[in-house]
Design a protein around this motif. Structure first.
Motif, PDB file in Angstrom:
ATOM      1  N   THR A 265       1.637 -24.334  11.417  1.00  0.00           N
ATOM      2  CA  THR A 265       1.244 -24.715  12.984  1.00  0.00           C
ATOM      3  C   THR A 265       1.812 -23.301  13.682  1.00  0.00           C
ATOM      4  O   THR A 265       3.202 -23.019  13.118  1.00  0.00           O
ATOM      5  N   TYR A 266       1.969 -22.711  15.115  1.00  0.00           N
ATOM      6  CA  TYR A 266       2.699 -22.136  16.136  1.00  0.00           C
ATOM      7  C   TYR A 266       3.932 -22.684  15.917  1.00  0.00           C
ATOM      8  O   TYR A 266       4.779 -22.228  15.336  1.00  0.00           O
ATOM      9  N   GLY A 267       4.390 -24.316  15.770  1.00  0.00           N
ATOM     10  CA  GLY A 267       5.299 -24.863  15.880  1.00  0.00           C
ATOM     11  C   GLY A 267       6.050 -24.503  14.837  1.00  0.00           C
ATOM     12  O   GLY A 267       7.626 -24.437  14.632  1.00  0.00           O
ATOM     13  N   ASP A 268       5.863 -24.093  13.685  1.00  0.00           N
ATOM     14  CA  ASP A 268       6.099 -24.449  12.216  1.00  0.00           C
ATOM     15  C   ASP A 268       7.102 -22.825  12.279  1.00  0.00           C
ATOM     16  O   ASP A 268       8.127 -22.089  11.231  1.00  0.00           O
ATOM     17  N   VAL A 269       6.705 -21.409  13.070  1.00  0.00           N
ATOM     18  CA  VAL A 269       7.260 -20.228  13.167  1.00  0.00           C
ATOM     19  C   VAL A 269       7.704 -19.907  14.372  1.00  0.00           C
ATOM     20  O   VAL A 269       8.190 -18.790  14.594  1.00  0.00           O
ATOM     21  N   GLU A 270       7.215 -20.824  15.606  1.00  0.00           N
ATOM     22  CA  GLU A 270       8.447 -20.532  17.116  1.00  0.00           C
ATOM     23  C   GLU A 270       9.082 -19.781  16.959  1.00  0.00           C
ATOM     24  O   GLU A 270       9.837 -18.707  17.281  1.00  0.00           O
ATOM     25  N   ALA A 271      10.297 -20.292  15.560  1.00  0.00           N
ATOM     26  CA  ALA A 271      11.747 -19.976  15.777  1.00  0.00           C
ATOM     27  C   ALA A 271      11.967 -18.803  15.612  1.00  0.00           C
ATOM     28  O   ALA A 271      12.616 -18.047  15.420  1.00  0.00           O
ATOM     29  N   LEU A 272      10.788 -18.079  14.947  1.00  0.00           N
ATOM     30  CA  LEU A 272      10.745 -16.591  13.927  1.00  0.00           C
ATOM     31  C   LEU A 272      10.675 -15.509  15.207  1.00  0.00           C
ATOM     32  O   LEU A 272      11.035 -14.420  15.060  1.00  0.00           O
ATOM     33  N   LEU A 273      10.365 -15.912  16.253  1.00  0.00           N
ATOM     34  CA  LEU A 273       9.854 -14.807  17.191  1.00  0.00           C
ATOM     35  C   LEU A 273      11.101 -14.373  18.090  1.00  0.00           C
ATOM     36  O   LEU A 273      12.221 -15.033  18.322  1.00  0.00           O
ATOM     37  N   VAL A 274      11.148 -12.746  18.866  1.00  0.00           N
ATOM     38  CA  VAL A 274      11.306 -12.301  19.417  1.00  0.00           C
ATOM     39  C   VAL A 274      10.890 -11.812  20.903  1.00  0.00           C
ATOM     40  O   VAL A 274       9.709 -12.275  20.959  1.00  0.00           O
ATOM     41  N   GLU A 275      11.665 -11.518  21.665  1.00  0.00           N
ATOM     42  CA  GLU A 275      11.009 -11.090  23.234  1.00  0.00           C
ATOM     43  C   GLU A 275      10.490 -10.570  22.719  1.00  0.00           C
ATOM     44  O   GLU A 275       8.910 -10.425  23.815  1.00  0.00           O
ATOM     45  N   GLU A 276      10.405  -8.804  22.307  1.00  0.00           N
ATOM     46  CA  GLU A 276       9.356  -7.620  22.120  1.00  0.00           C
ATOM     47  C   GLU A 276       9.601  -8.087  20.929  1.00  0.00           C
ATOM     48  O   GLU A 276       9.778  -7.644  19.978  1.00  0.00           O
TER      49      GLU A 276
END
Length: 401
Positions: A122-133
């Motif tokens: 799910t999105y919650g599993d990978v949310e921490a990997l995000l960057v701003e752009e």
């Protein structure tokens, strides 16, 4: 039945996945990234994808463009890669496009891949990997070796769930175990033709000419034939026609006039387009080189190399190896002056208007092969599938060599 498309670029790995899921999905293997855009995939289908898979050289931007195409049609993407740092731009770009099934580890464990395919993230599993752009690289991005193994008996289910977040020392201990299956793959990339086909003084490469009436599918036959030869030996396909199309078919390097550049050079090109480890493509732009120039240039290639030439009809004087014609007996009169070894009647309907032998009425001792009409001809090329009739041409050609 939903489709499972294996697009990893690792043959042994694909075989292990197919063995596990062939009863659950319609499993298909794709050997070229851009082939995913023409497979007609949709909701319920899954693609297992890595950056090992050969592509057109467009870098991460081109890779994400294919992901966008798949996601637009509701295709689930399972992305496998080596460990990437937090905030990696490619990972962030994938997550922003709804790709949550990420498995990033320095060495993939086969059973962990099974678990990821069976249990969507799910999105919650990978949310921490995000960057701003998204800060995607352009051009041929760097690619690293990707290895995989089967789980060892001593490893617990808890190990499986936490391996991707282990400390570096723990990873080293895991890698020190002898894996049951381990694959290190030399990644297809732009590199020296001199390295792939070292020059040799003997007779030079063995050349097979493919030509025929315009619009009859000459390039289709030449490309399939080159793919068949490349299964067992180094093969080069040279586009020497007046109507080049390979670059557009396979989304090749933009504006690269490889065929003409190659015949003009005194030595082998420093770069080439490799569709696989054993198949090099030299496409043309507005018009390809002459057959005479190609013959002269083949002296730079190793004598074990097969060169398939998509040649223009006007360059041929008497002989041609493979002559391609449409299923119209009257049009064959335009090529009566040529003597082929094989006559390919391409794009034939289910019922031919005349007996196949009548197509070769102007020649004696010419083998005739009929290739049925295939609407998705380019799909078969991109996905690595070979038509049975092309295999017949290969069998005939092998007797010449």
């Amino acid at each position: 039945m939903s489709k499972l498309i294996l697009a990893t670029g690792m043959e042994d790995f694909d075989q292990a996945l197919e063995a596990r899921y062939k009863a659950q999905y319609t499993v298909q293997t794709v050997s070229y990234l851009q082939g995913l855009t023409v497979l007609g995939l949709g909701q319920g289908d899954t693609v297992v994808l890595t950056r090992v898979l050969p592509d057109s050289g467009a870098g991460d931007e081109g890779f994400v463009a294919v992901i966008e195409h798949l996601r637009r049609y509701g295709v689930r993407v399972v992305f496998l890669d080596q460990s990437r740092p937090k905030g990696d731009p490619l990972v962030s770009a994938l997550v922003h496009r709804g790709v949550y099934d990420l498995l990033l580890a320095d060495e993939l464990v086969l059973e962990q891949v099974f678990d990821r395919i069976d249990h969507p993230a799910t999105y919650g599993d990978v949310e921490a990997l995000l960057v701003e752009e998204d800060r995607l690289g352009k051009g041929s991005g760097s690619r690293r070796l990707l290895t995989w193994r089967r789980q060892q008996p001593a490893e617990s289910a808890e190990d499986e769930r936490t391996e991707s977040t282990e400390s570096e020392s723990s990873k080293e201990r895991t890698r020190s175990k002898r894996p049951a299956l381990r694959l290190s793959l030399r990644l297809p990339e732009w590199h020296s033709v001199r390295e792939a086909n070292p020059p040799s003084e003997p007779e030079g490469a063995r050349l097979i000419t493919v030509s025929g009436l315009p619009g009859s599918g000459v390039t289709f036959v030449a490309l399939h034939l080159a793919r068949a030869f490349s299964r067992t030996q180094q093969t080069v396909l040279i586009e020497a026609s007046d109507r080049p199309i390979i670059g557009r078919w396979l989304h090749g390097p933009a504006d690269w006039d490889g065929a003409n550049a190659w015949v003009r050079s005194d030595e082998c090109l420093e770069e080439a387009w490799h569709l696989s480890d054993t198949l090099t493509l030299l496409p043309a732009q507005s018009s390809g080189p002459s057959l005479a120039a190609v013959r002269k240039a083949t002296r730079h290639l190793h004598d074990e190399t097969i060169v398939v030439v998509d040649a223009r009809l006007s360059d041929l004087v008497n002989d041609v190896d493979v002559l391609v014609v449409p299923p119209d007996p009257e049009k064959i009169s335009y090529v009566f002056h040529l003597t082929p070894r094989v006559l390919v009647v391409n794009m034939t309907p289910e019922r031919l208007p005349v007996d196949p032998a009548e197509y070769a009425g102007a020649w004696t001792n010419v083998e005739i092969i009929t290739v049925p009409y295939v609407p998705e001809q380019s799909v078969a090329v991109i996905s690595g599938e070979l038509l049975n009739e092309i295999e017949q041409i290969l069998a005939v050609a092998s007797r010449w060599l």
